[in-house]
Design an enzyme around this catalytic site. Sequence first.
Site, PDB file in Angstrom:
ATOM      1  N   LYS A  22      -9.549  55.760 -59.517  1.00 27.20           N
ATOM      2  CA  LYS A  22     -10.095  56.792 -60.374  1.00 27.20           C
ATOM      3  C   LYS A  22     -11.699  57.739 -59.853  1.00 27.20           C
ATOM      4  O   LYS A  22     -11.843  58.484 -59.631  1.00 27.20           O
ATOM      5  CB  LYS A  22     -10.687  56.000 -61.906  1.00 27.20           C
ATOM      6  CG  LYS A  22     -11.906  56.889 -62.630  1.00 27.20           C
ATOM      7  CD  LYS A  22     -12.061  56.222 -64.043  1.00 27.20           C
ATOM      8  CE  LYS A  22     -13.781  56.856 -64.458  1.00 27.20           C
ATOM      9  NZ  LYS A  22     -14.473  56.229 -63.797  1.00 27.20           N
ATOM     10  N   ASN A  23     -12.279  56.634 -59.158  1.00 23.14           N
ATOM     11  CA  ASN A  23     -13.588  56.409 -58.757  1.00 23.14           C
ATOM     12  C   ASN A  23     -13.713  57.360 -57.490  1.00 23.14           C
ATOM     13  O   ASN A  23     -14.379  57.258 -56.842  1.00 23.14           O
ATOM     14  CB  ASN A  23     -14.308  55.268 -58.469  1.00 23.14           C
ATOM     15  CG  ASN A  23     -14.686  55.041 -60.216  1.00 23.14           C
ATOM     16  OD1 ASN A  23     -14.501  55.923 -61.047  1.00 23.14           O
ATOM     17  ND2 ASN A  23     -15.509  54.237 -60.904  1.00 23.14           N
ATOM     18  N   CYS A 117     -25.075  58.149 -71.723  1.00 23.18           N
ATOM     19  CA  CYS A 117     -23.957  58.166 -72.702  1.00 23.18           C
ATOM     20  C   CYS A 117     -23.675  56.979 -72.598  1.00 23.18           C
ATOM     21  O   CYS A 117     -25.190  56.014 -72.791  1.00 23.18           O
ATOM     22  CB  CYS A 117     -23.208  58.147 -71.399  1.00 23.18           C
ATOM     23  SG  CYS A 117     -22.948  57.032 -70.000  1.00 23.18           S
ATOM     24  N   ARG A 122     -28.472  57.319 -66.951  1.00 28.35           N
ATOM     25  CA  ARG A 122     -27.958  57.753 -66.710  1.00 28.35           C
ATOM     26  C   ARG A 122     -28.218  59.415 -65.405  1.00 28.35           C
ATOM     27  O   ARG A 122     -27.361  60.813 -65.870  1.00 28.35           O
ATOM     28  CB  ARG A 122     -26.188  58.020 -66.301  1.00 28.35           C
ATOM     29  CG  ARG A 122     -25.485  56.295 -66.698  1.00 28.35           C
ATOM     30  CD  ARG A 122     -24.328  56.615 -66.955  1.00 28.35           C
ATOM     31  NE  ARG A 122     -23.999  56.940 -65.571  1.00 28.35           N
ATOM     32  CZ  ARG A 122     -21.986  56.855 -65.486  1.00 28.35           C
ATOM     33  NH1 ARG A 122     -21.669  56.808 -66.721  1.00 28.35           N
ATOM     34  NH2 ARG A 122     -21.616  56.446 -64.347  1.00 28.35           N
ATOM     35  N   ASP A 306     -18.832  47.839 -62.900  1.00 24.26           N
ATOM     36  CA  ASP A 306     -17.195  47.569 -63.371  1.00 24.26           C
ATOM     37  C   ASP A 306     -16.506  46.871 -63.944  1.00 24.26           C
ATOM     38  O   ASP A 306     -15.363  46.790 -64.800  1.00 24.26           O
ATOM     39  CB  ASP A 306     -17.068  48.608 -62.600  1.00 24.26           C
ATOM     40  CG  ASP A 306     -17.080  50.110 -62.690  1.00 24.26           C
ATOM     41  OD1 ASP A 306     -18.358  50.399 -62.964  1.00 24.26           O
ATOM     42  OD2 ASP A 306     -16.849  51.778 -62.331  1.00 24.26           O
ATOM     43  N   VAL A 328     -27.248  47.098 -62.757  1.00 26.38           N
ATOM     44  CA  VAL A 328     -27.504  48.463 -62.625  1.00 26.38           C
ATOM     45  C   VAL A 328     -27.572  49.182 -63.949  1.00 26.38           C
ATOM     46  O   VAL A 328     -28.221  51.145 -63.675  1.00 26.38           O
ATOM     47  CB  VAL A 328     -25.585  48.629 -61.612  1.00 26.38           C
ATOM     48  CG1 VAL A 328     -25.670  49.762 -61.529  1.00 26.38           C
ATOM     49  CG2 VAL A 328     -25.834  47.557 -60.596  1.00 26.38           C
ATOM     50  N   ARG A 398      -8.851  56.943 -69.932  1.00 27.48           N
ATOM     51  CA  ARG A 398     -10.222  57.782 -68.590  1.00 27.48           C
ATOM     52  C   ARG A 398      -9.863  57.123 -67.396  1.00 27.48           C
ATOM     53  O   ARG A 398     -10.225  57.146 -66.836  1.00 27.48           O
ATOM     54  CB  ARG A 398     -11.414  57.723 -68.985  1.00 27.48           C
ATOM     55  CG  ARG A 398     -12.485  58.266 -70.171  1.00 27.48           C
ATOM     56  CD  ARG A 398     -13.855  58.657 -70.500  1.00 27.48           C
ATOM     57  NE  ARG A 398     -14.112  58.476 -68.732  1.00 27.48           N
ATOM     58  CZ  ARG A 398     -15.153  58.250 -68.796  1.00 27.48           C
ATOM     59  NH1 ARG A 398     -15.807  57.573 -68.738  1.00 27.48           N
ATOM     60  NH2 ARG A 398     -15.257  57.947 -66.658  1.00 27.48           N
TER      61      ARG A 398
HETATM   62  C1  LIG Z   1     -17.092  58.559 -60.982  1.00 32.35           C
HETATM   63  C2  LIG Z   1     -18.224  56.895 -61.044  1.00 32.35           C
HETATM   64  O1  LIG Z   1     -17.249  57.151 -59.595  1.00 32.35           O
HETATM   65  N1  LIG Z   1     -18.499  56.511 -61.387  1.00 32.35           N
HETATM   66  C3  LIG Z   1     -18.664  55.402 -60.774  1.00 32.35           C
HETATM   67  C4  LIG Z   1     -19.965  55.242 -60.632  1.00 32.35           C
HETATM   68  O2  LIG Z   1     -21.073  56.036 -60.732  1.00 32.35           O
HETATM   69  P1  LIG Z   1     -22.647  56.680 -60.689  1.00 32.35           P
HETATM   70  O3  LIG Z   1     -22.099  57.205 -59.127  1.00 32.35           O
HETATM   71  O4  LIG Z   1     -23.257  57.579 -61.742  1.00 32.35           O
HETATM   72  O5  LIG Z   1     -23.418  55.364 -60.924  1.00 32.35           O
HETATM   73  P2  LIG Z   1     -24.573  55.556 -59.653  1.00 32.35           P
HETATM   74  O6  LIG Z   1     -24.689  55.028 -58.573  1.00 32.35           O
HETATM   75  O7  LIG Z   1     -24.988  56.215 -59.146  1.00 32.35           O
HETATM   76  O8  LIG Z   1     -25.514  55.086 -60.823  1.00 32.35           O
HETATM   77  C5  LIG Z   1     -26.504  54.074 -60.597  1.00 32.35           C
HETATM   78  C6  LIG Z   1     -27.780  53.572 -61.554  1.00 32.35           C
HETATM   79  O9  LIG Z   1     -28.400  54.477 -60.487  1.00 32.35           O
HETATM   80  C7  LIG Z   1     -29.360  54.971 -61.857  1.00 32.35           C
HETATM   81  N2  LIG Z   1     -29.307  56.666 -60.982  1.00 32.35           N
HETATM   82  C8  LIG Z   1     -28.326  57.542 -60.552  1.00 32.35           C
HETATM   83  C9  LIG Z   1     -28.361  58.317 -60.112  1.00 32.35           C
HETATM   84  C10 LIG Z   1     -29.268  58.993 -60.093  1.00 32.35           C
HETATM   85  O10 LIG Z   1     -29.772  60.034 -59.640  1.00 32.35           O
HETATM   86  N3  LIG Z   1     -31.137  58.900 -60.480  1.00 32.35           N
HETATM   87  C11 LIG Z   1     -30.511  57.574 -61.050  1.00 32.35           C
HETATM   88  O11 LIG Z   1     -31.591  57.232 -61.845  1.00 32.35           O
HETATM   89  C12 LIG Z   1     -28.778  55.007 -63.267  1.00 32.35           C
HETATM   90  O12 LIG Z   1     -28.884  55.449 -63.617  1.00 32.35           O
HETATM   91  C13 LIG Z   1     -27.821  53.226 -62.926  1.00 32.35           C
HETATM   92  O13 LIG Z   1     -28.291  53.321 -63.271  1.00 32.35           O
HETATM   93  O14 LIG Z   1     -20.841  54.208 -60.315  1.00 32.35           O
HETATM   94  C14 LIG Z   1     -21.257  52.935 -60.776  1.00 32.35           C
HETATM   95  C15 LIG Z   1     -21.696  52.402 -59.551  1.00 32.35           C
HETATM   96  O15 LIG Z   1     -21.499  51.170 -59.216  1.00 32.35           O
HETATM   97  C16 LIG Z   1     -19.889  52.652 -61.312  1.00 32.35           C
HETATM   98  O16 LIG Z   1     -19.769  52.149 -62.297  1.00 32.35           O
HETATM   99  C17 LIG Z   1     -19.500  54.324 -61.867  1.00 32.35           C
HETATM  100  O17 LIG Z   1     -17.381  53.523 -63.038  1.00 32.35           O
HETATM  101  C1  LIG Z   2     -18.575  53.735 -65.634  1.00 30.46           C
HETATM  102  C2  LIG Z   2     -17.559  54.054 -65.259  1.00 30.46           C
HETATM  103  O1  LIG Z   2     -17.539  55.280 -65.566  1.00 30.46           O
HETATM  104  P1  LIG Z   2     -17.935  56.682 -65.353  1.00 30.46           P
HETATM  105  O2  LIG Z   2     -19.137  56.772 -64.129  1.00 30.46           O
HETATM  106  O3  LIG Z   2     -16.434  57.832 -64.616  1.00 30.46           O
HETATM  107  O4  LIG Z   2     -18.339  56.914 -66.608  1.00 30.46           O
HETATM  108  C3  LIG Z   2     -16.549  52.964 -64.921  1.00 30.46           C
HETATM  109  O5  LIG Z   2     -15.764  53.747 -64.207  1.00 30.46           O
HETATM  110  O6  LIG Z   2     -16.198  52.025 -65.532  1.00 30.46           O
END
Ligand SMILES: CC(=O)N[C@H]1[C@@H](OP(=O)(O)OP(=O)(O)OC[C@H]2O[C@@H](n3ccc(=O)[nH]c3=O)[C@H](O)[C@@H]2O)O[C@H](CO)[C@@H](O)[C@@H]1O
Ligand SMILES: C=C(OP(=O)(O)O)C(=O)O
Length: 433
Positions: A22-23, A117, A122, A306, A328, A398
């Site tokens: 998915k990711n 969420c 996030r 995850d 995280v 999802r």
């Molecule tokens: C669709 C997808 O691939 N989702 C994955 C992706 O989510 P996602 O890409 O949203 O996760 P991020 O690595 O960006 O987020 C990690 C942390 O960084 C923080 N943050 C992120 C961006 C930003 O601009 N500012 C900030 O503060 C977030 O709030 C969070 O606390 O990586 C996460 C961390 O491995 C996984 O749990 C999710 O399953």
């Molecule tokens: C947090 C997850 O996904 P998403 O970033 O798509 O919400 C997940 O795959 O566990």
Amino acid sequence: MEKIIVRGGKRLSGTVKVEGAKNSVLPVIAATLLASDGKSILKDVPTLSDVYTINEVLRKLNADVAFDNNTVTVDASRELLEEAPFEYVRKMRASVLVMGSLLARNSRARVALPGGCAIGSRPIDQHLKGFEAMGAKVKVGNGFIEAEVDGKLKGAKIYLDFPSVGATENIMMAAALAEGTTILENAAKEPEIVDLANFINKMGGKVRGAGTATIKIEGVEKLYGTEHYIIPDRIEAGTFMAAAAITGGNVLVKGAVPEHLSSLIAKMEEMGVTIIEEEEGLRVIGPDQLKAVDIKTMPHPGFPTDMQSQMMALLLRSTGTGMITETVFENRFMHVEEFRRMNAEIKIEGRSVITNGPSNLQGAEVMATDLRAAASLILTGLVAEGVTRVTELKHLDRGYVNFHGKLAALGADIERVNDESVHENESIAAENA
Ligand SMILES: CC(=O)N[C@H]1[C@@H](OP(=O)(O)OP(=O)(O)OC[C@H]2O[C@@H](n3ccc(=O)[nH]c3=O)[C@H](O)[C@@H]2O)O[C@H](CO)[C@@H](O)[C@@H]1O
Ligand SMILES: C=C(OP(=O)(O)O)C(=O)O
């Protein structure tokens, strides 16, 4: 209302096949927007609700998208529109991943601001910082993020404050068509980042260093549609590994890539699980009694957030005191309350959860609070005494294809029903009495 009903007590055995990740597929579908010439053909695409959502976003942006037989075909060669509405971003935060490609293709993008969420607030400040460094003007207002650049984006040196997966992907996509070279430092190193880089390179892009902390992206004039196989889903694989381990079962997880799962394999082995690399995947043999361990979630190659709630399910069945520290996401312990409904001995201390096991787990009615929580409650139901009923399955859908069906094929006593009947509620209450 749909629900999954599990009766605990069966040891799982057999073979389960892992779907495409998915990711990986979500950012790769977003990246197909970069191709102004030719069709992109993506194979091994899982039939998840998130995939249908991102396909809809692409259609809204004027791309042609078809999805059958685990294959997504995208033709993004027409002029693209610029707006990803809230109705999609609300369903799935990853919709925000279209922003980098759109901005690169159109010099303008308008994406609804994702709200908070269940697992945390996030923010996307690191994505926007990257676009700004490349010359975009970013404005947030009326529930939308608008980014615009005069002419083309310009390559830049960008340092991420945290190795955000989404920011690394969005910036990589934007930089792929920028003028000049972008150097992204403190980049995320997840396998899905490498898959996206490979896809962009097959489209004619020049991305080097994906999988390390420094990624160099040389912008090119144009990108072309191409064919690509999505990598196997390491989190789905890990979830089935957890199902084998928690039930004391013996399961071959076909398609699991050991290199993507090293932190999980190490922790499971510490808990007493036997893991054997076979040609087709990983064989996982659960012990009669699991041992408690400490786990801290970290960006890759650290322990994946995850898999945090699934490992919590295992800790509930383990002897001794275990601790999980979540670094995280700031609020990813919503499942703890639901585990308590199943008689779990568990407490939260700040960013850590402490378990004292093995708990005498009992079936109960529980509600999935997010995608991985849904899977973890089902895992717990596999070993709880009596009947567990899990609701809010939209979260499960999802990220997992036919989760109950795959577990049933491994011998679990599990079904998915859509039944409000008083009779069914009463009979479960009677079984658990
Ligand atoms: C669709 C997808 O691939 N989702 C994955 C992706 O989510 P996602 O890409 O949203 O996760 P991020 O690595 O960006 O987020 C990690 C942390 O960084 C923080 N943050 C992120 C961006 C930003 O601009 N500012 C900030 O503060 C977030 O709030 C969070 O606390 O990586 C996460 C961390 O491995 C996984 O749990 C999710 O399953
Ligand atoms: C947090 C997850 O996904 P998403 O970033 O798509 O919400 C997940 O795959 O566990």
